[in-house]
Design a protein around this motif. Structure first.
Motif, mmCIF file in Angstrom:
data_model
loop_
_atom_site.group_PDB
_atom_site.id
_atom_site.type_symbol
_atom_site.label_atom_id
_atom_site.label_comp_id
_atom_site.label_asym_id
_atom_site.label_seq_id
_atom_site.Cartn_x
_atom_site.Cartn_y
_atom_site.Cartn_z
ATOM 1 N N ARG A 287 0.837 -1.192 0.000
ATOM 2 C CA ARG A 287 0.000 0.000 0.000
ATOM 3 C C ARG A 287 0.879 1.252 0.000
ATOM 4 N NH1 ARG A 287 -5.442 0.306 1.443
ATOM 5 N NH2 ARG A 287 -6.180 2.385 2.022
ATOM 6 N N SER A 288 0.410 2.303 -0.615
ATOM 7 C CA SER A 288 1.111 3.592 -0.700
ATOM 8 C C SER A 288 2.351 3.536 -1.582
ATOM 9 C CB SER A 288 1.520 4.102 0.694
ATOM 10 O OG SER A 288 0.412 4.179 1.544
ATOM 11 N N ALA A 289 2.545 2.475 -2.341
ATOM 12 C CA ALA A 289 3.715 2.353 -3.204
ATOM 13 C C ALA A 289 3.492 3.104 -4.515
ATOM 14 C CB ALA A 289 4.033 0.896 -3.486
ATOM 15 N N SER A 290 4.569 3.697 -5.037
ATOM 16 C CA SER A 290 4.474 4.420 -6.311
ATOM 17 C C SER A 290 4.098 3.488 -7.447
ATOM 18 C CB SER A 290 5.812 5.101 -6.617
ATOM 19 O OG SER A 290 6.161 6.020 -5.615
ATOM 20 N N LEU A 291 4.527 2.223 -7.371
ATOM 21 C CA LEU A 291 4.210 1.264 -8.427
ATOM 22 C C LEU A 291 2.702 1.074 -8.552
ATOM 23 C CD1 LEU A 291 5.092 -0.823 -10.524
ATOM 24 C CD2 LEU A 291 5.228 -2.500 -8.680
ATOM 25 N N VAL A 292 2.022 0.942 -7.414
ATOM 26 C CA VAL A 292 0.570 0.774 -7.451
ATOM 27 C C VAL A 292 -0.088 2.017 -8.026
ATOM 28 C CG1 VAL A 292 -1.479 0.331 -6.061
ATOM 29 C CG2 VAL A 292 0.675 -0.792 -5.485
ATOM 30 N N GLY A 293 0.376 3.193 -7.599
ATOM 31 C CA GLY A 293 -0.165 4.422 -8.166
ATOM 32 C C GLY A 293 0.064 4.504 -9.665
ATOM 33 N N GLY A 294 1.257 4.079 -10.116
ATOM 34 C CA GLY A 294 1.539 4.090 -11.551
ATOM 35 C C GLY A 294 0.654 3.135 -12.315
ATOM 36 N N LEU A 295 0.388 1.958 -11.749
ATOM 37 C CA LEU A 295 -0.484 0.988 -12.426
ATOM 38 C C LEU A 295 -1.914 1.516 -12.524
ATOM 39 C CD1 LEU A 295 0.797 -2.327 -10.796
ATOM 40 C CD2 LEU A 295 1.203 -1.545 -13.126
ATOM 41 N N VAL A 296 -2.395 2.134 -11.461
ATOM 42 C CA VAL A 296 -3.748 2.698 -11.488
ATOM 43 C C VAL A 296 -3.840 3.818 -12.521
ATOM 44 C CG1 VAL A 296 -5.450 3.990 -10.148
ATOM 45 C CG2 VAL A 296 -4.259 2.049 -9.111
ATOM 46 N N LEU A 297 -2.845 4.702 -12.543
ATOM 47 C CA LEU A 297 -2.856 5.795 -13.515
ATOM 48 C C LEU A 297 -2.668 5.276 -14.934
ATOM 49 C CD1 LEU A 297 -0.801 8.529 -11.624
ATOM 50 C CD2 LEU A 297 -3.276 8.281 -11.804
ATOM 51 N N THR A 298 -1.971 4.143 -15.092
ATOM 52 C CA THR A 298 -1.835 3.525 -16.415
ATOM 53 C C THR A 298 -3.196 3.098 -16.942
ATOM 54 O OG1 THR A 298 0.425 2.763 -15.998
ATOM 55 C CG2 THR A 298 -0.836 1.596 -17.678
ATOM 56 N N LEU A 299 -3.984 2.430 -16.097
ATOM 57 C CA LEU A 299 -5.326 2.012 -16.517
ATOM 58 C C LEU A 299 -6.189 3.215 -16.872
ATOM 59 C CD1 LEU A 299 -6.076 -0.774 -13.866
ATOM 60 C CD2 LEU A 299 -5.315 -1.065 -16.224
ATOM 61 N N MET A 300 -6.020 4.294 -16.126
ATOM 62 C CA MET A 300 -6.827 5.486 -16.368
ATOM 63 C C MET A 300 -6.395 6.228 -17.630
ATOM 64 S SD MET A 300 -7.414 8.675 -13.805
ATOM 65 C CE MET A 300 -5.911 9.432 -14.422
ATOM 66 N N THR A 301 -5.102 6.145 -17.962
ATOM 67 C CA THR A 301 -4.567 6.891 -19.098
ATOM 68 C C THR A 301 -4.714 6.135 -20.410
ATOM 69 O OG1 THR A 301 -2.940 7.838 -17.569
ATOM 70 C CG2 THR A 301 -2.519 8.150 -19.897
ATOM 71 N N LEU A 302 -4.785 4.814 -20.354
ATOM 72 C CA LEU A 302 -4.842 4.017 -21.587
ATOM 73 C C LEU A 302 -5.963 4.452 -22.540
ATOM 74 C CD1 LEU A 302 -3.997 0.336 -20.548
ATOM 75 C CD2 LEU A 302 -2.928 1.676 -22.374
ATOM 76 N N PRO A 303 -7.211 4.618 -22.079
ATOM 77 C CA PRO A 303 -8.256 5.036 -23.031
ATOM 78 C C PRO A 303 -7.941 6.349 -23.731
ATOM 79 C CG PRO A 303 -9.233 4.264 -20.983
ATOM 80 C CD PRO A 303 -7.766 4.369 -20.742
ATOM 81 N N THR A 304 -7.383 7.314 -22.997
ATOM 82 C CA THR A 304 -7.042 8.598 -23.613
ATOM 83 C C THR A 304 -6.000 8.430 -24.711
ATOM 84 O OG1 THR A 304 -7.502 9.735 -21.516
ATOM 85 C CG2 THR A 304 -6.184 10.919 -23.148
ATOM 86 N N ILE A 305 -4.964 7.641 -24.432
ATOM 87 C CA ILE A 305 -3.906 7.431 -25.433
ATOM 88 C C ILE A 305 -4.436 6.663 -26.628
ATOM 89 C CG2 ILE A 305 -1.683 6.314 -25.824
ATOM 90 C CD1 ILE A 305 -0.926 6.944 -22.985
ATOM 91 N N ILE A 306 -5.267 5.646 -26.384
ATOM 92 C CA ILE A 306 -5.815 4.852 -27.495
ATOM 93 C C ILE A 306 -6.681 5.717 -28.398
ATOM 94 C CG2 ILE A 306 -7.389 2.964 -28.066
ATOM 95 C CD1 ILE A 306 -6.402 1.528 -25.553
ATOM 96 N N ILE A 307 -7.563 6.515 -27.809
ATOM 97 C CA ILE A 307 -8.458 7.351 -28.614
ATOM 98 C C ILE A 307 -7.662 8.385 -29.399
ATOM 99 C CG2 ILE A 307 -10.284 9.078 -28.473
ATOM 100 C CD1 ILE A 307 -11.370 7.526 -26.045
ATOM 101 N N ALA A 308 -6.686 9.028 -28.754
ATOM 102 C CA ALA A 308 -5.881 10.037 -29.457
ATOM 103 C C ALA A 308 -5.051 9.406 -30.570
ATOM 104 C CB ALA A 308 -4.967 10.748 -28.455
ATOM 105 N N THR A 309 -4.486 8.237 -30.315
ATOM 106 C CA THR A 309 -3.674 7.574 -31.342
ATOM 107 C C THR A 309 -4.527 7.131 -32.512
ATOM 108 O OG1 THR A 309 -2.127 6.810 -29.636
ATOM 109 C CG2 THR A 309 -2.069 5.684 -31.763
ATOM 110 N N ARG A 310 -5.700 6.598 -32.246
ATOM 111 C CA ARG A 310 -6.582 6.188 -33.346
ATOM 112 C C ARG A 310 -6.982 7.384 -34.201
ATOM 113 N NH1 ARG A 310 -11.402 2.254 -32.319
ATOM 114 N NH2 ARG A 310 -11.205 2.310 -34.578
ATOM 115 N N ALA A 311 -7.269 8.499 -33.551
ATOM 116 C CA ALA A 311 -7.629 9.692 -34.318
ATOM 117 C C ALA A 311 -6.461 10.170 -35.170
ATOM 118 C CB ALA A 311 -8.078 10.799 -33.365
ATOM 119 N N ALA A 312 -5.231 10.112 -34.625
ATOM 120 C CA ALA A 312 -4.056 10.535 -35.392
ATOM 121 C C ALA A 312 -3.797 9.593 -36.564
ATOM 122 C CB ALA A 312 -2.833 10.588 -34.479
#
Length: 436
Positions: A287-312
């Motif tokens: 708990r409170s580890a940066s790795l866990v925070g990074g994994l959570v933010l990765t899941l949250m960021t993936l849709p944004t990157i996928i949508i932007a990349t598909r549009a490009a």
């Protein structure tokens, strides 16, 4: 509609009617533009008020009041046995040494306990650790007198910055008249000045405002952003290329696309609940580890990157693909040698915007416990840490006056990173953009 509601006089000619209708259309257009300009002015005004408030409250935190003491490192206090044992040096009464030096500066000779307590409260509690670390690092200081800059207490710092009014009655001030007189004497003698607050960027968590810093939060944010960059970018770009260029068009891929678009609109706290359930409760990550925070933010960021990349990728003209295929290139060669380089500006822009969004998220990090009180620097992504937006949240809940300016200062630092990341996105977009 305007022409139907316009009733010209019976004597008006067709030219007069046309001119009147033209004037009405121009007035309607001018009125619409005025509405837009007023809306923009209101938005800019609100933004200016917001930034002005943050800067006004935050800039004092970038300087800190310090007192120059001539500290005598008394051997009788630090090393009574004369053997320089580490435990003796570590457990010495260093605040007593700093207080003796302060008494000498302000000319305090009274033995009254209340008077001495008022004088002691002018020094930050960090003086103990500061002097101890100096002697532990260089035992040769024992028996010598050294000039040492030590932090003033938060209330004294607030007094010098004008946050505490001298006109307020003494019984309603946290700084009494006696302490104000001592502070004025130290300032007049050049012994107390406001210096650049490096501790704001290098110190860890602290219950004292004058020693609280963003060091742990900066390292934690770096580890999290590195995790997001290493995971979200390649996975997001690969998924977008497959869905846009290679995946068959059927119900299954349509379902995937719909879910990706829906995930981009899911509240961030839901990703925090997901990370708590999967990465901490199920996978057993700390708990409170940066790795866990990074994994959570990765899941949250993936849709944004996928949508932007598909549009490009979709914006690349079909003629590029047809030309590459016409000269014998395979579909994979066409994608990586032609389509992907041309779509790179949009991909980079979407990626950096996604990272900037992840950097400013607080709710999911609260759910995975990144509100820990961490003093020491994390040395790996598995160590306990916090992040910049969470540090802003934690300081905003503190009652001491000094944390108000630190909250605004941390917000300025976070906004600075946001501005830099968005500026990098703009520069990269202009650098790699191709005009057709």
């Amino acid at each position: 509609m305007a022409s139907t509601s316009f009733n010209p006089p019976a004597s008006a000619t067709r030219a007069d009617v046309a001119a009147a209708l033209a004037r009405r259309r121009k007035f309607a257009e001018w009125r619409f533009k005025a509405y837009g300009m007023v809306a923009i002015a209101i938005s800019l005004g609100a933004l200016a008020i917001l930034f002005t408030t943050i800067v006004r409250n935050g800039y004092p935190a970038f300087v800190q009041s310090s007192i120059k003491l001539d500290v005598f490192f008394d051997p009788a206090e630090i090393d009574p046995s004369g053997t320089q044992k580490p435990e003796d040096i570590r457990n010495a009464n260093y605040p007593k040494l700093a207080q003796a030096a302060l008494y000498k500066l302000i000319g305090l000779e009274s033995s009254d306990r209340k008077v001495r307590r008022d004088a002691n409260q002018m020094l930050s509690q960090s003086v103990d650790i500061q002097l101890r670390d100096m002697v532990m690092k260089n035992p040769a200081l024992i028996g010598t007198t050294q000039p040492v800059w030590v932090l003033a207490r938060d209330e004294i710092d607030a007094l010098l910055k004008g946050s505490i009014s001298r006109d307020t009655p003494e019984d309603r001030r946290k700084v009494n008249d006696r302490q104000i007189g001592w502070a004025d004497k130290l300032v007049a003698d050049g012994r107390m000045v406001k210096r650049f607050n490096t501790g704001l960027f290098v110190n860890g968590a602290s219950s004292d405002a004058e020693t609280a810093g963003l060091g742990v939060a900066l390292i934690g944010s770096f580890f999290m952003m590195a995790t997001v960059l290493l995971l979200a970018v390649p996975l997001g770009v690969a998924a977008a290329i497959y869905l846009q260029e290679l995946a068959p068009k059927n119900r299954f891929t349509d379902l995937i696309e719909v879910n990706i678009n829906n995930l981009a609109a899911v509240p961030s706290i839901v990703f925090g609940l997901l990370g708590l359930a999967v990465f901490i409760n199920f996978a057993g990550l700390p708990r409170s580890a940066s790795l866990v925070g990074g994994l959570v933010l990765t899941l949250m960021t993936l849709p944004t990157i996928i949508i932007a990349t598909r549009a490009a990728v979709a914006a690349v003209p079909p003629s590029i693909r047809e030309a590459a295929l016409g000269v014998g290139a395979s579909r994979v060669q066409t994608i990586f040698h032609h389509v992907l380089p041309l779509a790179m500006p949009g991909i980079l822009t979407g990626t950096i915007i996604g990272l900037a969004k992840a950097l400013g998220e607080t709710a999911p990090l609260l759910m995975i416990g990144m509100v820990a009180f961490v003093i020491d620097y994390p040395t790996s992504p598995l160590d306990s840490a916090t992040a910049l937006p969470v540090q802003v949240y934690m300081w905003a809940t503190e009652a001491e006056r000094g944390f108000i300016e630190r909250t605004a200062a941390a917000t300025l630092v976070l906004l600075g990173f946001m501005v830099v990341m968005n500026a990098v996105a703009i520069v990269l977009r202009q650098r790699f953009m191709r005009k057709w």
